[in-house]
Write a protein that holds these residues in place. Structure first.
Motif, PDB file in Angstrom:
ATOM      1  N   SER A  97       9.097   1.092  -4.180  1.00  0.00           N
ATOM      2  CA  SER A  97       8.966  -0.476  -4.723  1.00  0.00           C
ATOM      3  C   SER A  97       8.436   0.872  -6.490  1.00  0.00           C
ATOM      4  N   VAL A  98       7.844   1.200  -6.392  1.00  0.00           N
ATOM      5  CA  VAL A  98       7.080   1.934  -8.264  1.00  0.00           C
ATOM      6  C   VAL A  98       8.214   2.717  -8.503  1.00  0.00           C
ATOM      7  N   LYS A  99       9.533   3.696  -8.461  1.00  0.00           N
ATOM      8  CA  LYS A  99       9.625   4.269  -8.371  1.00  0.00           C
ATOM      9  C   LYS A  99      10.886   4.042 -10.234  1.00  0.00           C
ATOM     10  N   GLY A 100      10.650   4.957 -10.951  1.00  0.00           N
ATOM     11  CA  GLY A 100      11.344   4.257 -12.275  1.00  0.00           C
ATOM     12  C   GLY A 100      10.203   4.020 -12.972  1.00  0.00           C
ATOM     13  N   ARG A 101       9.352   3.284 -12.435  1.00  0.00           N
ATOM     14  CA  ARG A 101       7.819   2.969 -13.373  1.00  0.00           C
ATOM     15  C   ARG A 101       6.698   3.544 -12.951  1.00  0.00           C
ATOM     16  N   PHE A 102       6.748   3.977 -12.452  1.00  0.00           N
ATOM     17  CA  PHE A 102       5.213   4.865 -12.024  1.00  0.00           C
ATOM     18  C   PHE A 102       5.405   5.994 -11.494  1.00  0.00           C
ATOM     19  N   THR A 103       4.314   6.949 -12.899  1.00  0.00           N
ATOM     20  CA  THR A 103       5.125   8.498 -12.565  1.00  0.00           C
ATOM     21  C   THR A 103       3.170   8.864 -12.470  1.00  0.00           C
ATOM     22  N   ILE A 104       2.878   9.628 -11.101  1.00  0.00           N
ATOM     23  CA  ILE A 104       1.986  10.860 -11.168  1.00  0.00           C
ATOM     24  C   ILE A 104       1.801  12.239 -11.775  1.00  0.00           C
ATOM     25  N   THR A 105       0.721  12.216 -12.264  1.00  0.00           N
ATOM     26  CA  THR A 105       0.881  14.101 -12.983  1.00  0.00           C
ATOM     27  C   THR A 105      -0.862  14.082 -12.637  1.00  0.00           C
ATOM     28  N   ARG A 106      -1.167  15.248 -13.292  1.00  0.00           N
ATOM     29  CA  ARG A 106      -2.585  16.224 -12.803  1.00  0.00           C
ATOM     30  C   ARG A 106      -2.346  17.151 -13.339  1.00  0.00           C
ATOM     31  N   VAL A 134      -6.383  13.727 -11.613  1.00  0.00           N
ATOM     32  CA  VAL A 134      -4.954  13.112 -11.471  1.00  0.00           C
ATOM     33  C   VAL A 134      -4.282  12.060 -12.395  1.00  0.00           C
ATOM     34  N   TYR A 135      -3.724  11.572 -12.766  1.00  0.00           N
ATOM     35  CA  TYR A 135      -3.446  10.510 -13.498  1.00  0.00           C
ATOM     36  C   TYR A 135      -2.279   9.595 -12.196  1.00  0.00           C
ATOM     37  N   LEU A 136      -2.082   8.525 -12.601  1.00  0.00           N
ATOM     38  CA  LEU A 136      -0.999   7.712 -12.627  1.00  0.00           C
ATOM     39  C   LEU A 136      -0.588   6.302 -13.864  1.00  0.00           C
ATOM     40  N   GLN A 137       0.562   7.248 -14.718  1.00  0.00           N
ATOM     41  CA  GLN A 137       0.869   6.017 -15.104  1.00  0.00           C
ATOM     42  C   GLN A 137       2.061   5.028 -14.544  1.00  0.00           C
ATOM     43  N   MET A 138       1.325   3.882 -15.734  1.00  0.00           N
ATOM     44  CA  MET A 138       2.534   2.798 -14.681  1.00  0.00           C
ATOM     45  C   MET A 138       2.671   1.479 -15.707  1.00  0.00           C
ATOM     46  N   ASN A 139       4.166   2.013 -15.736  1.00  0.00           N
ATOM     47  CA  ASN A 139       5.342   0.960 -16.487  1.00  0.00           C
ATOM     48  C   ASN A 139       5.276   0.143 -16.361  1.00  0.00           C
ATOM     49  N   SER A 140       6.292  -0.822 -16.922  1.00  0.00           N
ATOM     50  CA  SER A 140       7.148  -2.169 -16.525  1.00  0.00           C
ATOM     51  C   SER A 140       6.405  -2.864 -15.090  1.00  0.00           C
ATOM     52  N   LEU A 141       5.021  -3.139 -15.637  1.00  0.00           N
ATOM     53  CA  LEU A 141       3.968  -3.385 -14.290  1.00  0.00           C
ATOM     54  C   LEU A 141       5.182  -5.057 -13.848  1.00  0.00           C
ATOM     55  N   LYS A 142       4.635  -5.065 -12.726  1.00  0.00           N
ATOM     56  CA  LYS A 142       4.996  -6.675 -12.520  1.00  0.00           C
ATOM     57  C   LYS A 142       3.627  -7.458 -11.428  1.00  0.00           C
ATOM     58  N   PRO A 143       3.934  -8.756 -11.136  1.00  0.00           N
ATOM     59  CA  PRO A 143       2.691 -10.105 -10.954  1.00  0.00           C
ATOM     60  C   PRO A 143       2.222  -8.828  -9.120  1.00  0.00           C
ATOM     61  N   GLU A 144       3.636  -8.445  -8.648  1.00  0.00           N
ATOM     62  CA  GLU A 144       3.559  -7.695  -7.449  1.00  0.00           C
ATOM     63  C   GLU A 144       2.611  -6.468  -6.930  1.00  0.00           C
ATOM     64  N   ASP A 145       2.288  -6.321  -8.561  1.00  0.00           N
ATOM     65  CA  ASP A 145       1.999  -5.036  -8.353  1.00  0.00           C
ATOM     66  C   ASP A 145       0.218  -4.464  -8.444  1.00  0.00           C
ATOM     67  N   THR A 146      -0.269  -6.042  -8.191  1.00  0.00           N
ATOM     68  CA  THR A 146      -2.161  -6.206  -8.702  1.00  0.00           C
ATOM     69  C   THR A 146      -2.114  -6.259  -6.940  1.00  0.00           C
ATOM     70  N   ALA A 147      -3.252  -5.205  -7.668  1.00  0.00           N
ATOM     71  CA  ALA A 147      -4.323  -4.611  -6.164  1.00  0.00           C
ATOM     72  C   ALA A 147      -4.927  -3.939  -6.911  1.00  0.00           C
ATOM     73  N   ASN A 148      -5.924  -3.360  -5.657  1.00  0.00           N
ATOM     74  CA  ASN A 148      -7.052  -2.425  -5.646  1.00  0.00           C
ATOM     75  C   ASN A 148      -6.330  -1.210  -5.749  1.00  0.00           C
ATOM     76  N   TYR A 149      -5.865   0.094  -6.643  1.00  0.00           N
ATOM     77  CA  TYR A 149      -5.940   0.743  -6.653  1.00  0.00           C
ATOM     78  C   TYR A 149      -6.589   2.473  -5.786  1.00  0.00           C
ATOM     79  N   TYR A 150      -6.638   2.978  -5.064  1.00  0.00           N
ATOM     80  CA  TYR A 150      -7.410   4.223  -4.775  1.00  0.00           C
ATOM     81  C   TYR A 150      -6.704   5.488  -5.097  1.00  0.00           C
ATOM     82  N   CYS A 151      -7.445   6.633  -5.576  1.00  0.00           N
ATOM     83  CA  CYS A 151      -7.200   7.613  -5.352  1.00  0.00           C
ATOM     84  C   CYS A 151      -7.811   8.732  -3.704  1.00  0.00           C
ATOM     85  N   ALA A 152      -6.799   9.503  -3.597  1.00  0.00           N
ATOM     86  CA  ALA A 152      -7.639  10.237  -2.549  1.00  0.00           C
ATOM     87  C   ALA A 152      -6.697  11.511  -2.294  1.00  0.00           C
TER      88      ALA A 152
END
Length: 122
Positions: free
Chosen positions: A63-72, A79-97
């Protein structure tokens, strides 16, 4: 005991970008696989992306491939999460673990942050 603190969430319009950060403390950050998950109201916590301890291998949900990139950055214990081309369905609480092994399952993760809210307006 590893403590994780996320930041970078907020309100963005459809098509916009955000960069989430997750700062770790209290443990050997470079020894852990790091993952990002998200949870919308009334829904289960879903896998978003994962990165191995050395950063050489990453994997993202379809669902996020090609739009989100994880790096550290192990030098910064972050750790980072770069999120591009965001869509309304990406709305959520985001957690790292953090986990001792490479996994996309929340149950395999030992330590969690408190989450950061991402809201994408249409």
């Amino acid at each position: 005991q590893v403590q994780l603190v996320e930041s970078g969430g907020g309100l963005v319009q459809t098509g916009g970008s955000l960069r989430l950060s997750c700062a770790a403390s209290g443990g050997t950050f470079s020894g852990y696989t790091m993952g990002w998950f998200r949870q919308a109201p009334g829904k289960e916590r879903d896998f978003v992306a994962v990165i191995t301890w050395h950063g050489a291998s990453t994997y993202a949900a379809d669902s996020v491939k090609g739009r989100f990139t994880i790096t550290r950055d192990n030098a910064k214990d972050t750790v980072y999460l770069q999120m591009n081309s965001l869509k309304p369905e990406d709305t959520a609480n985001y957690y790292c673990a953090a986990a001792r092994r490479h996994s996309t399952y929340p149950a395999d993760y030992d330590y969690w942050g408190q989450g950061t809210q991402v809201t994408v307006s249409s």
